[in-house]
Design a protein around this motif. Sequence first.
Motif, short mmCIF file in Angstrom:
data_model
loop_
_atom_site.label_atom_id
_atom_site.label_comp_id
_atom_site.label_asym_id
_atom_site.label_seq_id
_atom_site.Cartn_x
_atom_site.Cartn_y
_atom_site.Cartn_z
N PRO A 167 -60.63 -33.94 68.54
CA PRO A 167 -60.69 -34.10 67.20
C PRO A 167 -60.43 -35.66 66.62
O PRO A 167 -60.52 -35.82 65.48
CB PRO A 167 -59.64 -33.31 66.60
CG PRO A 167 -58.33 -33.40 67.62
CD PRO A 167 -59.31 -33.14 69.01
N MET A 168 -60.09 -36.69 67.72
CA MET A 168 -59.72 -37.75 67.30
C MET A 168 -60.74 -38.77 67.15
O MET A 168 -60.78 -39.94 66.51
CB MET A 168 -58.88 -38.44 68.24
CG MET A 168 -57.60 -37.49 68.37
SD MET A 168 -56.56 -37.07 66.87
CE MET A 168 -56.05 -38.67 66.58
N GLY A 169 -62.13 -38.42 67.59
CA GLY A 169 -62.98 -39.54 67.58
C GLY A 169 -63.20 -40.82 68.46
O GLY A 169 -63.96 -41.70 68.53
N MET A 199 -73.76 -41.16 69.34
CA MET A 199 -73.18 -41.70 68.29
C MET A 199 -72.26 -42.84 68.87
O MET A 199 -71.85 -43.99 68.05
CB MET A 199 -72.59 -40.87 67.20
CG MET A 199 -73.19 -39.61 66.89
SD MET A 199 -72.26 -38.49 65.89
CE MET A 199 -73.50 -36.96 66.13
N ALA A 200 -72.01 -42.93 70.09
CA ALA A 200 -71.10 -43.92 70.54
C ALA A 200 -71.82 -45.14 71.01
O ALA A 200 -73.07 -44.96 71.10
CB ALA A 200 -70.25 -43.37 71.80
N LEU A 298 -58.98 -44.34 61.81
CA LEU A 298 -58.93 -44.62 63.31
C LEU A 298 -60.54 -44.84 63.73
O LEU A 298 -61.58 -44.49 63.22
CB LEU A 298 -58.45 -43.42 64.30
CG LEU A 298 -57.05 -42.93 63.66
CD1 LEU A 298 -56.63 -41.72 64.87
CD2 LEU A 298 -55.99 -44.22 63.68
N PRO A 299 -60.66 -45.72 64.66
CA PRO A 299 -61.94 -46.18 65.41
C PRO A 299 -62.75 -44.92 65.86
O PRO A 299 -62.00 -43.82 66.33
CB PRO A 299 -61.56 -46.88 66.59
CG PRO A 299 -60.35 -47.58 66.28
CD PRO A 299 -59.44 -46.34 65.39
N SER A 300 -63.94 -44.81 65.59
CA SER A 300 -64.75 -43.55 65.74
C SER A 300 -65.96 -43.88 66.24
O SER A 300 -66.68 -44.69 66.00
CB SER A 300 -64.96 -42.61 64.34
OG SER A 300 -65.93 -41.55 64.70
N GLY A 301 -66.34 -42.93 67.62
CA GLY A 301 -67.58 -42.98 68.13
C GLY A 301 -68.35 -41.79 67.70
O GLY A 301 -69.17 -41.34 68.67
N VAL A 305 -64.38 -39.15 60.92
CA VAL A 305 -63.47 -40.39 61.01
C VAL A 305 -62.15 -39.37 60.97
O VAL A 305 -62.15 -38.71 59.96
CB VAL A 305 -63.53 -41.18 59.71
CG1 VAL A 305 -62.34 -42.48 59.97
CG2 VAL A 305 -64.66 -42.00 59.97
N THR A 306 -61.14 -39.77 61.90
CA THR A 306 -60.00 -39.34 61.72
C THR A 306 -59.12 -40.26 61.23
O THR A 306 -59.07 -41.46 61.29
CB THR A 306 -59.40 -38.75 63.22
OG1 THR A 306 -60.38 -38.09 63.82
CG2 THR A 306 -57.89 -38.22 63.34
N ILE A 307 -58.21 -39.65 59.99
CA ILE A 307 -57.54 -40.50 59.03
C ILE A 307 -55.78 -40.32 59.48
O ILE A 307 -55.58 -39.10 59.34
CB ILE A 307 -57.88 -40.49 57.92
CG1 ILE A 307 -59.29 -40.71 57.52
CG2 ILE A 307 -56.86 -40.97 56.85
CD1 ILE A 307 -59.99 -40.17 56.24
N ASP A 308 -55.40 -41.30 59.74
CA ASP A 308 -53.81 -41.09 59.93
C ASP A 308 -53.13 -41.09 58.54
O ASP A 308 -53.20 -42.23 57.92
CB ASP A 308 -53.40 -42.37 60.76
CG ASP A 308 -51.86 -42.31 61.28
OD1 ASP A 308 -51.21 -41.45 60.60
OD2 ASP A 308 -51.45 -43.10 61.98
#
Length: 369
Positions: A167-169, A199-200, A298-301, A305-308
Amino acid sequence: MNKPRYTPLVASLPASVPFVGPETQERAQGAPFKARLGANENVFGPSPHAISAIAQAASDSWMYGDPENMDLRQALAAFHNVGLENIVVGEGIDGLLGYLVRLLVGEGDAVVTSDGAYPTFNYHVAGFGGKLATVPYKDDKEDPDALIAKAKEVQAKLIYIANPDNPMGSFHSGETLQNMIEAVPGGSLLILDEAYGEMAPASALPPIDASDTRVIRMRTFSKAYGLAGLRVGYAIAAPDLISAFNKVRNHFGVGRVAQAAALAALADQNHLATNLSHIAAARETIADIARDNGLMPLPSGTNFVTIDCKRDGTYARAVLSALVAQGLFVRMPFVAPQDRCIRISCGTKADLALLAKTLPLALAEANRI
């Protein structure tokens, strides 16, 4: 009373599913979501050629699909410059993971994954009696070195890693993954889940060597190609392993309409490029919305987008609950410390405008707890 005689393994398992679907939540709430930003579906949709292929195939849906998936396998083999014998098609990556676990994992066999990684894989392992061994994420990424070390320690049959990761991208370089492949211990097989590979950055994908018996690579039409509702995935691996799938797979599992749609989608690389452009723009918008609200994207490929949320899991769950209550379907990682985050799928401009309006309200609600 006559009752089914479940196996001891099945009797010991909970009746559960890895994810609670948005439809389930909508039924519980008695209202549809205003924006569907949790399942990592591709809201930008399939190629018009795929839609046309679906329409044309619809009248033939009284027939089963080709059990060999021949046309699609031939097209995929040509696309990836591998042999027909290197491709198996199945009901999404989830279906292929189930078949692979059935092929290789018996009761008590060790399997290695990351704690908090894609839970459907764990579901299959539990269903066939495998014993999961996990390692933690490192810097919000799956840890290839730790996965290999754990596999050596427990003599794992399978090692699972997703690149990019759900789930982190997050994602590793292709060089890092290739080094991981080289380090796979004897008797182990590496599952490289590349559901989000299109997508990466190209540099995140190691070159495909379909003769390498240490790795199986899995891809899907559900994400970048926008065909999640049809469940078409495929795997690339050495011929002996691909052939073994025929021992256990549902040969009629991928229907005629789904095969036609995937074939047309693969042929329309221009539409894929357009989708990838939309996804990249949406990622930037989500990141901007997060930063505007004092959160950290957080950076995503991937297409999410995972948001802290910069606090703990309790707080992040409160934010998620407030978003859901406002009509936005979103999800979050399950395991600490990644559960300090929420995860937002790429959406349309209207979806993300609603997110921009709703997120401050959700944060205010969470801050009152």
